[in-house]
Motif scaffolding. Structure first.
Motif, PDB file in Angstrom:
ATOM      1  N   SER A  14       0.827  -1.206   0.000  1.00 60.39           N
ATOM      2  CA  SER A  14       0.000   0.000   0.000  1.00 60.39           C
ATOM      3  C   SER A  14       0.859   1.253   0.000  1.00 60.39           C
ATOM      4  N   ALA A  15       0.384   2.286  -0.704  1.00 57.34           N
ATOM      5  CA  ALA A  15       1.103   3.560  -0.731  1.00 57.34           C
ATOM      6  C   ALA A  15       0.948   4.311   0.582  1.00 57.34           C
ATOM      7  N   SER A  16      -0.165   4.088   1.266  1.00 54.65           N
ATOM      8  CA  SER A  16      -0.418   4.756   2.539  1.00 54.65           C
ATOM      9  C   SER A  16      -1.104   3.781   3.469  1.00 54.65           C
ATOM     10  N   VAL A  17      -0.687   3.758   4.744  1.00 56.08           N
ATOM     11  CA  VAL A  17      -1.250   2.817   5.701  1.00 56.08           C
ATOM     12  C   VAL A  17      -1.757   3.553   6.925  1.00 56.08           C
ATOM     13  N   ARG A  18      -2.650   2.903   7.623  1.00 63.33           N
ATOM     14  CA  ARG A  18      -3.198   3.420   8.883  1.00 63.33           C
ATOM     15  C   ARG A  18      -2.898   2.402   9.979  1.00 63.33           C
ATOM     16  N   ALA A  19      -2.229   2.841  11.036  1.00 62.68           N
ATOM     17  CA  ALA A  19      -1.904   1.978  12.170  1.00 62.68           C
ATOM     18  C   ALA A  19      -2.854   2.310  13.309  1.00 62.68           C
ATOM     19  N   VAL A  20      -3.676   1.340  13.690  1.00 65.37           N
ATOM     20  CA  VAL A  20      -4.678   1.557  14.731  1.00 65.37           C
ATOM     21  C   VAL A  20      -4.275   0.750  15.965  1.00 65.37           C
ATOM     22  N   LEU A  21      -3.868   1.462  17.014  1.00 65.99           N
ATOM     23  CA  LEU A  21      -3.563   0.827  18.294  1.00 65.99           C
ATOM     24  C   LEU A  21      -4.877   0.659  19.050  1.00 65.99           C
ATOM     25  N   GLY A  22      -5.192  -0.576  19.447  1.00 64.24           N
ATOM     26  CA  GLY A  22      -6.462  -0.835  20.108  1.00 64.24           C
ATOM     27  C   GLY A  22      -6.300  -1.541  21.437  1.00 64.24           C
ATOM     28  N   TRP A  23      -7.309  -1.407  22.315  1.00 64.63           N
ATOM     29  CA  TRP A  23      -7.321  -2.062  23.612  1.00 64.63           C
ATOM     30  C   TRP A  23      -8.750  -2.030  24.146  1.00 64.63           C
ATOM     31  N   SER A  24      -8.983  -2.731  25.227  1.00 60.00           N
ATOM     32  CA  SER A  24     -10.301  -2.746  25.860  1.00 60.00           C
ATOM     33  C   SER A  24     -10.320  -1.703  26.963  1.00 60.00           C
ATOM     34  N   ALA A  25     -10.958  -0.566  26.693  1.00 64.73           N
ATOM     35  CA  ALA A  25     -11.031   0.508  27.676  1.00 64.73           C
ATOM     36  C   ALA A  25     -12.041   0.162  28.764  1.00 64.73           C
ATOM     37  N   GLY A  62       4.254  16.097   6.322  1.00 68.74           N
ATOM     38  CA  GLY A  62       2.872  15.676   6.128  1.00 68.74           C
ATOM     39  C   GLY A  62       2.710  14.185   5.939  1.00 68.74           C
ATOM     40  N   ALA A  63       3.829  13.434   5.955  1.00 69.01           N
ATOM     41  CA  ALA A  63       3.761  11.997   5.660  1.00 69.01           C
ATOM     42  C   ALA A  63       3.253  11.175   6.840  1.00 69.01           C
ATOM     43  N   VAL A  64       3.380  11.679   8.050  1.00 70.55           N
ATOM     44  CA  VAL A  64       2.929  10.946   9.246  1.00 70.55           C
ATOM     45  C   VAL A  64       2.046  11.881  10.066  1.00 70.55           C
ATOM     46  N   ARG A  65       0.863  11.380  10.421  1.00 63.74           N
ATOM     47  CA  ARG A  65      -0.089  12.204  11.168  1.00 63.74           C
ATOM     48  C   ARG A  65      -0.720  11.396  12.295  1.00 63.74           C
ATOM     49  N   HIS A  66      -0.863  12.030  13.431  1.00 62.75           N
ATOM     50  CA  HIS A  66      -1.611  11.450  14.547  1.00 62.75           C
ATOM     51  C   HIS A  66      -3.054  11.917  14.416  1.00 62.75           C
ATOM     52  N   LEU A  67      -3.984  10.978  14.153  1.00 61.16           N
ATOM     53  CA  LEU A  67      -5.362  11.338  13.830  1.00 61.16           C
ATOM     54  C   LEU A  67      -6.221  11.586  15.055  1.00 61.16           C
ATOM     55  N   GLY A  68      -5.754  11.189  16.221  1.00 62.83           N
ATOM     56  CA  GLY A  68      -6.565  11.405  17.420  1.00 62.83           C
ATOM     57  C   GLY A  68      -7.120  10.112  17.965  1.00 62.83           C
ATOM     58  N   LYS A  69      -7.636  10.225  19.186  1.00 63.47           N
ATOM     59  CA  LYS A  69      -8.012   9.046  19.953  1.00 63.47           C
ATOM     60  C   LYS A  69      -9.517   8.955  20.143  1.00 63.47           C
ATOM     61  N   GLN A  70      -9.999   7.698  20.132  1.00 63.41           N
ATOM     62  CA  GLN A  70     -11.366   7.361  20.504  1.00 63.41           C
ATOM     63  C   GLN A  70     -11.283   6.346  21.641  1.00 63.41           C
ATOM     64  N   LEU A  76      -2.696   6.384  13.779  1.00 55.16           N
ATOM     65  CA  LEU A  76      -1.670   7.108  13.039  1.00 55.16           C
ATOM     66  C   LEU A  76      -1.798   6.791  11.561  1.00 55.16           C
ATOM     67  N   ASP A  77      -1.630   7.785  10.706  1.00 47.88           N
ATOM     68  CA  ASP A  77      -1.558   7.575   9.266  1.00 47.88           C
ATOM     69  C   ASP A  77      -0.125   7.772   8.805  1.00 47.88           C
ATOM     70  N   VAL A  78       0.352   6.862   7.936  1.00 49.31           N
ATOM     71  CA  VAL A  78       1.709   6.952   7.397  1.00 49.31           C
ATOM     72  C   VAL A  78       1.622   6.855   5.885  1.00 49.31           C
ATOM     73  N   ASP A  79       1.978   7.932   5.194  1.00 49.04           N
ATOM     74  CA  ASP A  79       2.002   7.954   3.730  1.00 49.04           C
ATOM     75  C   ASP A  79       3.391   7.509   3.283  1.00 49.04           C
ATOM     76  N   LEU A  80       3.525   6.230   2.995  1.00 44.21           N
ATOM     77  CA  LEU A  80       4.831   5.674   2.660  1.00 44.21           C
ATOM     78  C   LEU A  80       5.383   6.264   1.374  1.00 44.21           C
ATOM     79  N   ALA A  81       4.508   6.614   0.453  1.00 43.90           N
ATOM     80  CA  ALA A  81       4.950   7.113  -0.851  1.00 43.90           C
ATOM     81  C   ALA A  81       5.618   8.477  -0.750  1.00 43.90           C
ATOM     82  N   THR A  82       5.284   9.264   0.266  1.00 43.28           N
ATOM     83  CA  THR A  82       5.836  10.624   0.360  1.00 43.28           C
ATOM     84  C   THR A  82       6.853  10.788   1.480  1.00 43.28           C
ATOM     85  N   LEU A  83       7.184   9.710   2.184  1.00 46.08           N
ATOM     86  CA  LEU A  83       8.229   9.813   3.202  1.00 46.08           C
ATOM     87  C   LEU A  83       9.554  10.192   2.561  1.00 46.08           C
ATOM     88  N   GLU A  84      10.309  11.049   3.220  1.00 44.60           N
ATOM     89  CA  GLU A  84      11.597  11.478   2.697  1.00 44.60           C
ATOM     90  C   GLU A  84      12.553  10.288   2.552  1.00 44.60           C
TER      91      GLU A  84
END
Length: 445
Positions: A14-25, A62-70, A76-84
């Motif tokens: 994938s050119a861009s991936v989303r990493a979702v850290l999850g747990w039971s709150a 702009g290649a890595v962004r913290h999207l916020g928590k629920q 986190l979003d990581v745009d692999l295609a635009t990483l330096e």
């Protein structure tokens, strides 16, 4: 979707991936945050701007962004295609506020295709007293991106983890937690061993730096100053011959000698080689390090099939590799090491560093040996060299029915390219938590 075990990796197309850290709150569960570190070939950030977290949610590129928590998830979003181009790894981290990760149920990481939402991989994690965690990493290899399930905890919190990768800690981050008492030795205290002064200058300097890194890696996991007997096991099956010939195995031996020099009071390391049959090698002492492998393992015989011919030119102490054979019979050397530990008890625990290039097929026999070893004062750390199948060794972290988890595993594509800090962090990440669990279970005293 691929379920990954600790140390496993997979290609990422994938050119861009989303990493979702999850747990039971829930009530009493610590607050969890995701973050990312952008690293160069040095294994460190270029500046504090290469740290993406809740107080700095967007990388300048702009290649890595913290999207916020629920509730129960942070993304986190990581745009692999635009990483330096100079960014070689994106380390996916987590921190726990108000308690340790041992109190965070259902901890897992999901890797998604950011465009389609398709789940590419899932990694379920377990932890103990750690308050910071490296859950996984995206890394470049041969011009393509891959993902590795890491699962390494840090007792020093997010600030301690970030500092290890070159971040300057200031008021944006909580200060690292102080070491938990009692501490057996100061952080990064380095032991001197007999024979070290006889090494060639460059090798002596490498050994000193590596012992310091071993001490640092143990301190991160809350195990500063721990002592252990160290046993080295080297695969000598036919497929390993190239790794011996190009010096990879010699490099492994030198790097593992630093582990023994730091953990063992006398700095010695017991050693075995194996293929169809195991063979005990002479103990490795620091003074013998420059020539130990060459003197005791006859590499050239690994490609010979004339077993009835007498061995030519064997030096005293060298192993006739024709007697060792060519196949993978891990269970035999595991049984022999277990017998040695039983027959030669020591007050300290035993750490077995077991290197193999895969081709594991005696899964049932290996599982029986390692399950039977649960009640013994031994932790088995397996390292896979390359991409071959590692069978049951990859699955032990998730196998139920053991009082303690006595087995660690991770694989590396090319161990020569792994930095010392990364190698020792991964090599020693589970050993301290096993020590704590084994003491609670009465296996260690």
């Amino acid at each position: 979707m691929t379920i990954l075990s600790k140390g496993a990796n997979l290609p990422v197309g994938s050119a861009s991936v989303r990493a979702v850290l999850g747990w039971s709150a829930g009530p009493g569960v610590p607050d969890v945050d995701a973050s990312a570190l952008l690293l160069t070939d040095s294994g460190r950030v270029r500046s504090d701007g290469d740290f993406v977290f809740y107080n700095q949610p967007r990388h300048a590129s702009g290649a890595v962004r913290h999207l916020g928590k629920q509730p129960g998830a942070d993304t986190l979003d990581v745009d692999l295609a635009t990483l330096e181009p100079e960014i070689r790894r994106v380390v996916l981290c987590a921190s726990a506020e108000g308690g340790s990760f041992g109190r965070v149920p259902g901890l897992h990481l999901r890797l998604l295709d950011a465009a389609s939402g398709t789940e590419l991989a899932r990694f379920d994690m377990t932890a103990d007293t750690e308050t910071a965690y490296v859950s996984g990493e995206l890394y470049r290899r041969a011009g393509a991106w891959k993902f590795r399930a890491v699962g390494q905890g840090y007792a020093s919190g997010l600030a301690g983890l970030a500092t290890d990768f070159g971040i300057t800690v200031d008021d944006r981050l909580p200060a690292p937690a102080p070491p938990r008492a009692p501490v057996a030795a100061p952080a990064a205290a380095v032991r001197m061993v007999k024979g070290e002064e006889r090494l060639p200058t460059e090798m002596r300097e490498r050994l000193s730096l590596r012992k310091q890194q071993v001490a640092v890696s143990l301190t991160k996991s809350g195990a500063a100053g721990v002592s252990a007997r160290v046993v080295l096991v080297l695969d000598a099956s036919g497929s390993m011959s190239t790794l011996y010939a190009r010096g990879t195995v010699a490099g492994v031996v030198e790097r593992m000698a630093a582990v023994a020099a730091q953990l063992d009071d006398d700095g010695e390391m017991q050693a075995w080689t194996f293929a169809t049959h195991p063979a005990r090698l002479p103990d490795l002492t620091v003074a013998e390090l420059p020539d130990w492998l060459r003197l005791h393992v006859r590499v050239g015989q690994m490609s010979l099939f004339g077993r009835n011919k007498p061995a030519k030119g064997l030096l005293p102490g060298q192993i006739d590799m024709r007697a060792v054979g060519f196949q993978n019979e891990e269970q035999r050397v595991i049984a022999e090491v277990r017998a040695y530990v039983r027959d030669h008890p020591v007050p300290a625990p035993t750490l077995v560093l077991f290197f193999s290039d895969g081709g594991v097929y005696r899964n049932d026999e290996i599982e029986r040996e390692l399950r039977a070893a649960v009640e013994e004062p031994v932790f088995w750390q397996f390292v896979g060299l390359g991409r071959a199948g590692f069978g049951v060794l990859e699955r032990f972290d998730t196998m139920p029915g053991r009082r303690v988890d006595n087995v660690g595993f991770f694989a590396v594509d090319d161990i020569d390219r792994i930095s010392d800090p990364e190698l020792y962090d991964r090599l020693l990440s589970e050993f301290p938590s096993w020590i704590r669990a084994a003491r609670e279970a009465g296996i260690l005293h």
